[in-house]
Design a protein around this motif. Structure first.
Motif, PDB file in Angstrom:
ATOM      1  N   HIS A  32      39.657  44.754  31.209  1.00  0.00           N
ATOM      2  CA  HIS A  32      38.304  44.385  31.638  1.00  0.00           C
ATOM      3  C   HIS A  32      37.730  43.396  30.643  1.00  0.00           C
ATOM      4  O   HIS A  32      38.049  43.441  29.449  1.00  0.00           O
ATOM      5  N   CYS A  45      34.211  39.647  36.367  1.00  0.00           N
ATOM      6  CA  CYS A  45      35.524  39.107  36.004  1.00  0.00           C
ATOM      7  C   CYS A  45      36.614  39.509  36.991  1.00  0.00           C
ATOM      8  O   CYS A  45      37.599  38.811  37.119  1.00  0.00           O
ATOM      9  N   LEU A  47      38.723  41.847  36.911  1.00  0.00           N
ATOM     10  CA  LEU A  47      40.002  42.218  36.303  1.00  0.00           C
ATOM     11  C   LEU A  47      40.272  43.721  36.417  1.00  0.00           C
ATOM     12  O   LEU A  47      41.416  44.151  36.496  1.00  0.00           O
ATOM     13  N   ARG A  85      45.286  41.409  39.478  1.00  0.00           N
ATOM     14  CA  ARG A  85      44.986  41.110  38.061  1.00  0.00           C
ATOM     15  C   ARG A  85      45.727  39.868  37.593  1.00  0.00           C
ATOM     16  O   ARG A  85      45.183  39.051  36.849  1.00  0.00           O
ATOM     17  N   VAL A  88      43.928  36.859  38.759  1.00  0.00           N
ATOM     18  CA  VAL A  88      42.669  36.685  38.018  1.00  0.00           C
ATOM     19  C   VAL A  88      42.973  36.098  36.641  1.00  0.00           C
ATOM     20  O   VAL A  88      42.300  35.162  36.188  1.00  0.00           O
ATOM     21  N   ILE A  89      44.013  36.617  36.000  1.00  0.00           N
ATOM     22  CA  ILE A  89      44.376  36.110  34.675  1.00  0.00           C
ATOM     23  C   ILE A  89      44.808  34.639  34.762  1.00  0.00           C
ATOM     24  O   ILE A  89      44.430  33.810  33.932  1.00  0.00           O
TER      25      ILE A  89
END
Lengths: 237, 617, 170
Positions: A32, A45, A47, A85, A88-89
């Motif tokens: 997070h 975010c 995440l 994730r 997102v990264i």
């Protein structure tokens, strides 16, 4: 107490808590970036994705703003959470390729070179600085400006926010370390906001310890503390 | 308007209004919707008034300016009642003749009639014009019968009868049952059953309950809510009042786009009239029901169509959505139970109360009842607003009502649902339009925009258009939506510039999944639809751009060249004159030439050339 | 705008924080944009952080923090206008005026803006100048349309319209 499961383990939370909080308290690892226990959850975010099963229906959701509910089952590590994730990264890495915390996450999740055009930003727009300034410090010196892909965070008139007390809460909370604080004997500067304030010297030891403006603000918002309390540094009080 | 204290007085007022009007007296009805305004209807109205004055006919002939009739393409529209003679493209110069010939002598002026484009037949009556014939105008039809700034007109056609009925005869749960049984689903996009929403809101504990009318019609290419609010604001207000009574609310809000000045004005006038006659305020119709409505103007943010963002905006915040793990019917505006429906949904309510559930459920398909107003626009002959029963096919809408594709164009796709929707290809032209079917084929109902696309519309460019829209209109909070839509835009933009790579389509699909699964609100969750639906149905077009560096529709500027067909060019010089980059050269009587190096492909010459001599390859 | 005039607006909205969007809309109707000193005054009078006011002023499309030209040219980029070539009209406008979207011409006469949809889709492509709607605009018609506004200087276009004047180009 509200009982539910995380990855099959039974956990307990209180009404008003969110899933991420309870998960972290119980030692589960959910990445997070925009969550902080002192602030209201924001969900920016994306995440901290988990899969929550409620009433027979399973869905992908962020855990930071998902309220703890009796009987739900939370999965923190599934094919879908990983897929979400990782992207997102990758998006964050394309935005901020030089930021250590993002690079570490990319390594952890085996995200290679981003497949998008690479920018050279250092801010991930998590909003922690903006929220701590508003919710905790209470001076509303900075805010989100603009929207969509043009969104940024900063003072209302771009620089030198008049209400900023240079307390450094934004500096402390920023996960990408993009807000810096510089201090000399006479001045403190929050570099990103171009805010410089003169420092006050401790009446007892003579060491400069905090900006005048900040101490005035503290004096104003606190009751029952003698005025000379703010004349001395923490060590001499 | 005098105060109306109870249901009996409402009926008395209605009788008085009807008694003072002669249904056989001729009436000139002039459409004054935004479309007709743009065509100069105000001057036509002035001219009619002047003529009537001049000929001392003001006593003998009514004149009425109404809201939008829907057939905006042919404005200014004038209907002569009671015969319902339909004149189109009326100019101020025509008004004297219309009065002298049609109103006084009952002669038809052929020139002003609508001509059937295929048969060449002149059509006299509004209801026989193909555009109107295939429609079922139960909601929208009243626009043509009333002056939206006169509450008397609305009362004359049965206005506030439904309100009076529910206040006198029905308990709130009974009303909710009626709405539930009617199968009414929200017309704003999601299609959630309205009655179920009302019930949840009514049952949610709270100090206060709110009702909201979402008139922030943000879908580009859709304007039915604008026309309803402009043309029949009282129908929307009556629906809200019935909803408020059923839910137990005494305070309502209308959140309307600031880009719709006429709607803001007309709904404001309507609310003032209601307060004046006591139909808004305390103890409405002596039944103990209290209710008032405020109008808030939006600030021009598409995301504010999302309910939680809209509520944030009403509270004076930036329109950022919040997670809906707790629904707005439980905790909405000021964290109180709040029921939000859109303009068209509210306008359906009085009709359902007046006509009954059986009547209403006879219209439509199994799970989508009633009618839907669509804005039929783009590459179609008859553009305008059409109200059709749910279940009608796209073919019927485009060809029977819309009159097909202009010129020699060929139908390629229809885009529905705005930026959250998708493009439906020709192979699916016979699907029955309802909430579920549109979702099934990868689009959605949305608020009812229907943009017709022909073979000169590039589907990759269309996807790019929506992505550009979404990346700007995203509130910017979620990484997936903010950066995700931007990256999708960059990828598609590169494809349209001939810089697409192998694997781009797959990357777009991969990103789409995350943007839709991991974003907070409906804007992000549906943002990939325009891309996914165009990839699904028009992969070959993407591939033509990526592999062959070619835009088959001739739209993407970097992939096309302009040239002049020597055979067709008459050397008139018009293209040369409009060319902003001096790319066109040629002497008199000699076919002109385009310098492709200088040409910026702005399209000015194409629209200027009367001989179709500019070729795009 | 003078402090008194601002107070009049604030009073109209009962000094309610929730009405800030309406306050800013009224201010802009008068001033054509949101002047910094006026926003600071509003912030003081309402005891509302300036940051919150700027967040709103930069979030909503309606608001401009920089002065705008006498005539606002709004190019509709709704889907219906787009498929009929609105982007080409916009390109032509940019080139002809020599400014980008969001900018003002040097003579302070025109500001160029885009709008997502003006809800007059049947007439697309549409350009709204001041309160006048120009429908079925093509790149070739851009110059002649704008020229009309150069000749006769009109009253500020941003006053909210009581009665709109609308026009069609054919």
């Amino acid at each position: 107490m509200i009982t539910f499961t995380i990855d099959g383990f039974e956990v307990e939370g209180e009404k008003g808590q969110n899933v991420l909080q309870v998960a972290l308290d119980n030692g589960f690892d959910i990445p997070h970036l925009c969550y902080h226990e002192a602030l209201k959850p924001y969900g920016a975010c994306r995440l901290c994705q988990v899969e929550v099963t409620k009433g027979g229906r399973t869905r992908l959701t962020t855990s930071c703003n998902y309220p703890v509910l009796e009987g739900i089952s939370v999965q923190t590590n599934t094919e879908k959470t990983t897929r979400a994730r990782k992207m997102v990264i990758e998006l964050l890495l394309a935005r901020c390729p030089g930021v250590p915390i993002i690079k570490d996450l990319a390594k952890e999740y085996s995200v290679g070179e981003p497949r998008f055009k690479v920018d050279n930003d250092d801010c991930i727009l998590c909003g922690l600085c903006e929220r701590v300034c508003r919710e905790v410090v209470g001076v509303d010196a900075i805010t989100f400006l603009g929207r969509g892909s043009d969104r940024k965070v900063g003072p209302p008139l771009e620089i030198n926010p008049k209400t900023c007390i240079a307390c450094g809460a934004c500096v402390y909370i920023c996960p990408t370390n993009c807000i810096k604080l510089e201090e000399t004997e006479s001045e403190r500067t929050i570099v990103r906001w171009e805010r410089t304030l003169p420092m006050k010297k401790c009446k007892a030891c003579g060491r400069s310890f905090a900006p005048w403006f900040q101490l005035e603000y503290f004096g104003k918002i606190t009751d029952g503390i003698p005025a000379d309390f703010w004349d001395k540094c923490v060590d001499c009080r | 308007m005098k105060r109306i204290n109870n249901p009996q007085e409402l009926e008395k007022v209605r009788e008085e209004i009807l008694g003072s009007r002669d249904p056989d007296k001729p009436c000139i009805t002039i459409c004054s919707g935004t479309g007709c305004h743009a065509f100069g209807c105000e001057k036509v109205t002035e001219s009619f008034r002047a003529e009537l004055r001049k000929q001392a006919l003001e006593e003998r002939i009514y004149i009425r300016t109404t809201g939008c009739h829907g057939f905006c393409e042919k404005g200014p529209l004038v209907v002569i009642n009671p015969q319902k003679i339909f004149y189109q493209r009326v100019t101020p110069e025509d008004t004297g003749e219309i009065i002298a010939e049609t109103l006084l002598k009952n002669n038809i002026i052929e020139r002003l009639l609508y001509t059937h484009p295929q048969t060449g037949e002149k059509i006299v009556k509004e209801e026989n014009v193909p555009f109107y014939k295939g429609q079922m105008r139960i909601i929208f039809g009243n626009n043509g019968k009333i002056d939206p700034t006169k509450i008397e007109d609305y009362i004359a056609i049965g206005g506030y009868k439904a309100l009076s009925k529910v206040l006198r005869e029905l308990s709130p749960p009974e009303i909710i049952d009626i709405i539930k049984n009617s199968g009414l689903r929200g017309r704003g996009g999601g299609g959630f059953p309205a009655g179920v929403k009302w019930e949840s809101c009514r049952n949610a504990p709270g100090d206060k309950h709110y009702v909201i009318c979402n008139a922030d019609e943000g879908d580009p290419g859709a304007y039915m809510d604008r026309s309803l609010l402009e043309g029949n604001p009282h129908s929307v207000l009556e629906g809200m009042m019935i909803g408020a009574y059923a839910i137990g609310s005494d305070e309502g809000y209308i959140y309307v786009r600031n880009e719709y000045p006429l709607a803001v004005r007309n709904v404001g006038i309507a609310i003032d009239q209601l307060r004046e006659c006591g139909l808004l305020g305390e103890n409405i119709l002596d039944t103990g029901f209290n209710f008032d409505i405020k109008v808030n103007r939006g600030g021009g943010a598409f995301v504010c169509g999302e309910s939680t963002a809209l509520m944030a905006s009403l509270e004076g915040q930036a329109g950022e959505p919040r997670a809906k793990h707790i629904h707005t019917v439980e905790s909405g505006l000021w964290e109180e139970p709040t029921n939000l429906n859109n303009v068209e949904t509210w306008a359906n309510v009085p009709l359902i109360i007046n006509e009954g559930v059986d009547w209403y459920t006879d219209i439509g398909t199994e799970n989508s009842k009633g009618t839907k107003i669509f804005s039929l626009v783009g590459k179609v002959n008859n553009t305008g607003l059409v109200e059709v029963p749910m279940g009608i096919t796209i073919r019927e809408i485009v060809y029977d009502i819309g009159g097909g594709i202009p010129g020699d164009g060929k139908f390629k796709a229809i885009q529905t649902g705005g930026p959250s929707g998708g493009c439906i290809p020709e192979s699916l032209i016979d699907i029955q339009v309802d909430f579920d079917k549109l979702t099934e084929v990868g689009s959605m109902m949305g608020s009812g925009g229907m943009i017709v696309m022909d073979d000169k519309t590039c589907m990759v460019d269309t996807a790019k258009y929506f992505l550009n829209f979404l990346k700007d209109e995203s509130c910017g909070k979620c990484t997936t939506c903010r950066d995700g839509t931007r990256r999708m835009y960059e990828l598609v933009d590169a494809i349209t510039r001939g810089e697409g790579k192998e694997g781009d389509i797959e990357l777009l699909e991969e990103l789409s999944w995350v943007v839709s699964e991991a974003s907070l609100c409906a804007l992000g969750q549906t943002a990939p639809n325009p891309v996914l639906s165009t990839i699904r149905y028009f992969t070959d077009e993407y591939e033509a751009h990526i592999k062959d560096k070619r835009c088959p529709a001739g739209v993407c500027k970097d992939l096309i060249t302009y040239s002049i067909d020597e055979e067709k060019c008459t050397a008139c010089g018009k293209c040369k004159k409009v060319c902003p980059s001096d790319a066109i050269t040629g002497e008199k009587k000699v076919p002109h030439i385009i310098d492709t190096e200088k040409c910026i492909r702005c399209g000015a010459c194409i629209t200027e050339c009367k001989f179709d001599a500019i070729e795009v390859a | 705008m003078g402090p008194k005039a601002i107070d009049r607006i604030l009073k109209k909205y009962d000094y309610e924080h929730s009405s800030i969007i309406g306050v800013l809309q009224d201010l802009q109707d008068e001033e054509n944009y949101l002047p910094e000193k006026d926003l600071e005054h509003i912030s003081e009078r309402l005891s509302m952080p300036l940051a919150r006011i700027y967040r709103i002023a930069t979030f909503y499309n309606t608001f401009s923090l920089t002065p705008r030209g006498k005539q606002l040219i709004n190019v509709c980029l709704g889907t219906a206008c787009h498929v009929r070539g609105a982007a080409r009209v916009l390109d032509r406008l940019k080139m002809y005026l020599g400014i980008d979207v969001g900018e003002m011409t040097k003579d302070r006469l025109f500001s160029l803006q885009t709008v997502n949809c003006v809800g007059a889709c049947a007439l697309g492509p549409i350009v709204v100048i001041g309160n006048e709607y120009h429908g079925q605009i093509t790149p070739g018609k851009v110059e002649s349309t704008i020229k009309k506004y150069r000749k006769k200087p009109r009253k500020s276009a941003t006053k909210s319209p009581r009665h709109k004047k609308l026009k069609i180009e054919n």
